[in-house]
Write an enzyme that holds these catalytic residues in place. Structure first.
Site, PDB file in Angstrom:
ATOM      1  N   GLU A  27      18.449  56.842 -77.669  1.00 23.77           N
ATOM      2  CA  GLU A  27      18.885  57.527 -76.440  1.00 23.77           C
ATOM      3  C   GLU A  27      20.407  57.545 -76.316  1.00 23.77           C
ATOM      4  O   GLU A  27      21.108  56.822 -77.038  1.00 23.77           O
ATOM      5  CB  GLU A  27      18.263  56.864 -75.207  1.00 23.77           C
ATOM      6  CG  GLU A  27      18.693  55.420 -75.013  1.00 23.77           C
ATOM      7  CD  GLU A  27      18.673  54.974 -73.556  1.00 23.77           C
ATOM      8  OE1 GLU A  27      19.266  55.665 -72.706  1.00 23.77           O
ATOM      9  OE2 GLU A  27      18.074  53.919 -73.272  1.00 23.77           O
ATOM     10  N   ASP A 141      12.193  53.722 -55.025  1.00 23.97           N
ATOM     11  CA  ASP A 141      12.963  53.893 -56.258  1.00 23.97           C
ATOM     12  C   ASP A 141      12.163  53.397 -57.469  1.00 23.97           C
ATOM     13  O   ASP A 141      12.097  52.197 -57.743  1.00 23.97           O
ATOM     14  CB  ASP A 141      14.315  53.158 -56.154  1.00 23.97           C
ATOM     15  CG  ASP A 141      15.224  53.483 -57.330  1.00 23.97           C
ATOM     16  OD1 ASP A 141      14.759  54.130 -58.290  1.00 23.97           O
ATOM     17  OD2 ASP A 141      16.409  53.099 -57.272  1.00 23.97           O
ATOM     18  N   ALA A 144      11.820  57.501 -63.406  1.00 23.31           N
ATOM     19  CA  ALA A 144      10.996  58.550 -64.032  1.00 23.31           C
ATOM     20  C   ALA A 144      10.564  58.145 -65.446  1.00 23.31           C
ATOM     21  O   ALA A 144       9.666  58.768 -66.018  1.00 23.31           O
ATOM     22  CB  ALA A 144      11.768  59.866 -64.071  1.00 23.31           C
ATOM     23  N   ASP A 145      11.183  57.095 -65.996  1.00 29.04           N
ATOM     24  CA  ASP A 145      10.774  56.606 -67.327  1.00 29.04           C
ATOM     25  C   ASP A 145       9.289  56.225 -67.342  1.00 29.04           C
ATOM     26  O   ASP A 145       8.595  56.423 -68.341  1.00 29.04           O
ATOM     27  CB  ASP A 145      11.569  55.352 -67.725  1.00 29.04           C
ATOM     28  CG  ASP A 145      13.042  55.623 -67.990  1.00 29.04           C
ATOM     29  OD1 ASP A 145      13.449  56.797 -68.025  1.00 29.04           O
ATOM     30  OD2 ASP A 145      13.785  54.631 -68.162  1.00 29.04           O
ATOM     31  N   LYS A 162      15.131  44.487 -67.356  1.00 33.66           N
ATOM     32  CA  LYS A 162      16.035  43.595 -66.631  1.00 33.66           C
ATOM     33  C   LYS A 162      15.443  43.232 -65.280  1.00 33.66           C
ATOM     34  O   LYS A 162      14.747  44.044 -64.669  1.00 33.66           O
ATOM     35  CB  LYS A 162      17.347  44.327 -66.359  1.00 33.66           C
ATOM     36  CG  LYS A 162      18.248  44.459 -67.551  1.00 33.66           C
ATOM     37  CD  LYS A 162      19.642  44.842 -67.075  1.00 33.66           C
ATOM     38  CE  LYS A 162      20.606  44.919 -68.226  1.00 33.66           C
ATOM     39  NZ  LYS A 162      20.457  46.161 -68.994  1.00 33.66           N
TER      40      LYS A 162
HETATM   41  N1  PSU Z   1      18.154  49.760 -68.342  1.00 32.28           N
HETATM   42  C1  PSU Z   1      19.016  49.100 -69.130  1.00 32.28           C
HETATM   43  N2  PSU Z   1      19.987  49.794 -69.782  1.00 32.28           N
HETATM   44  C2  PSU Z   1      20.104  51.173 -69.656  1.00 32.28           C
HETATM   45  C3  PSU Z   1      19.161  51.855 -68.830  1.00 32.28           C
HETATM   46  C4  PSU Z   1      18.210  51.109 -68.201  1.00 32.28           C
HETATM   47  O1  PSU Z   1      18.918  47.893 -69.252  1.00 32.28           O
HETATM   48  O2  PSU Z   1      21.013  51.777 -70.259  1.00 32.28           O
HETATM   49  C5  PSU Z   1      19.245  53.354 -68.711  1.00 32.28           C
HETATM   50  C6  PSU Z   1      18.205  54.010 -69.642  1.00 32.28           C
HETATM   51  O3  PSU Z   1      18.733  55.232 -70.132  1.00 32.28           O
HETATM   52  C7  PSU Z   1      17.052  54.282 -68.699  1.00 32.28           C
HETATM   53  C8  PSU Z   1      17.784  54.649 -67.442  1.00 32.28           C
HETATM   54  O4  PSU Z   1      16.186  55.319 -69.131  1.00 32.28           O
HETATM   55  O5  PSU Z   1      18.885  53.752 -67.399  1.00 32.28           O
HETATM   56  C9  PSU Z   1      16.917  54.528 -66.204  1.00 32.28           C
HETATM   57  O6  PSU Z   1      17.570  55.097 -65.112  1.00 32.28           O
HETATM   58  P1  PSU Z   1      16.752  55.381 -63.765  1.00 32.28           P
HETATM   59  O7  PSU Z   1      16.380  54.029 -63.240  1.00 32.28           O
HETATM   60  O8  PSU Z   1      17.723  56.115 -62.876  1.00 32.28           O
HETATM   61  O9  PSU Z   1      15.563  56.221 -64.142  1.00 32.28           O
HETATM   62 MN    MN Z   2      15.873  55.433 -59.696  1.00 30.06          MN
END
Ligand code: PSU
Ligand code: MN
Length: 308
Positions: A27, A141, A144-145, A162
């Site tokens: 990614e 919150d 979308a993953d 995390k």
């Molecule tokens: N968690 C991490 N490092 C990251 C991310 C998440 O420890 O770099 C990044 C990844 O690209 C993940 C995104 O897909 O953040 C998730 O963001 P959101 O919660 O806005 O969907």
């Molecule tokens: Mn989010």
């Protein structure tokens, strides 16, 4: 519908996919939003080398000038790393707009899965995935993953999640959505900087061949969606849980106080945790990505044997 007209697969990646050789996707949000420059570029280039050393062709995924890219040049990786937060973080909902506008975008786990699947790549290595955030009962919150993992047939190798997330709720959500969560050589969910979350995943798998078989069977049965693999950080790089958990609690508190929300939430928390722990957390972060790349490459090698 013809998504191929938006997609550029690098020649080396295309040749490997056609020949049924091992390919692993990577990614780009981790480059632009997950780590500071220049360590982000260094790590992105090194992780490609780890894949090659373990027998797989790397396909780093991003959007450049509105084109979906599977396989980036060194210059493109440097561009994303230097631009950092100026590049749009692109999750599922952003994808058509960024393409329509001809913009650059760094792909999250969700979007990397989408583009990998378009290109015909079935395995992807990263650091951490998004999940259900702490306080999601009120904020809604949820990354979308997680939804993507339920829809798109790509296996994601990560180091768990995390503790900026609510880990038990993240596992519940994945269960609801029918996503298999597998632990590599352990049944305990890994917690990114540390090997231990105190939570149990569905199944333990002990080798790349065993993981490849699960991916193969799921595909052959025609089931939609991906698989999430939790690969614990190597012991020698894992952090003191007290140090890291204190930093995470502090970061979550500041985000709440400052009203950080939406797509800013994860990058804000990642950056604050990094600041609060000094260089240590970055070092661990880099090493766990290499460790995941190695497992993903070895699995891609086994998968290519099964697909013959
Ligand atoms: N968690 C991490 N490092 C990251 C991310 C998440 O420890 O770099 C990044 C990844 O690209 C993940 C995104 O897909 O953040 C998730 O963001 P959101 O919660 O806005 O969907
Ligand atoms: Mn989010």
């Amino acid at each position: 519908m013809d998504y191929k007209k938006f997609l550029d697969v690098a020649p080396e990646v295309e040749e490997a996919i056609k020949a049924g050789k091992p390919v692993v996707a990577l990614e780009s949000t981790i480059i632009s939003h997950g780590m500071p420059y220049p360590q982000n570029v260094e790590t992105a280039l090194n992780v490609e080398k780890v894949l090659r050393d373990n027998g797989a062709v790397p396909a780093t995924i991003a959007i450049i000038g509105g084109r979906l890219k599977a396989g980036l040049s060194r210059e493109e990786i440097e561009h994303l790393g230097k631009a950092g937060h100026e590049v749009t973080k692109v999750s599922r909902r952003d994808l058509p707009i960024i393409v329509a506008k001809g913009m650059d975008g760094a792909t999250t786990v969700a979007t990397t899965m989408i583009i990998a699947a378009m290109a015909g790549i079935s395995i992807f290595a990263t650091g951490g995935v998004g999940g259900v955030h702490r306080g999601a009962q009120k904020t809604f919150d949820i990354s979308a993953d997680l939804e993507e993992l339920s829809m798109t047939p790509v296996t994601v190798v990560c180091a768990g999640a995390k503790a900026i997330l609510d880990l038990p709720l993240t596992l519940e959500y994945l269960e609801t959505k029918g996503v298999p969560v597998l632990g590599y050589q352990t049944k305990e969910l890994a917690a990114f900087y540390t090997r231990h979350s105190g939570l149990s995943v569905d199944y333990q798998i002990d080798s790349p061949a065993e993981l490849a078989k699960a991916i193969y069977v799921k595909k052959e049965m025609g089931m939609q969606g991906g698989i999430l693999v939790s690969n614990p950080i190597p012991e020698e790089y894992s952090m003191d849980p007290d140090v890291i958990n204190k930093a995470i609690d502090q970061a979550v508190k500041e985000a709440e106080e400052q009203g950080v929300h939406g797509k800013e939430s994860t990058p804000f928390l990642l950056a604050r945790v990094k600041e609060l722990t000094g260089g240590d957390s970055l070092d661990s972060n880099i090493q766990l990505v290499y460790n995941n790349a190695k497992l993903a490459a070895q699995t891609a090698v086994e998968l290519s044997k099964l697909n013959k």
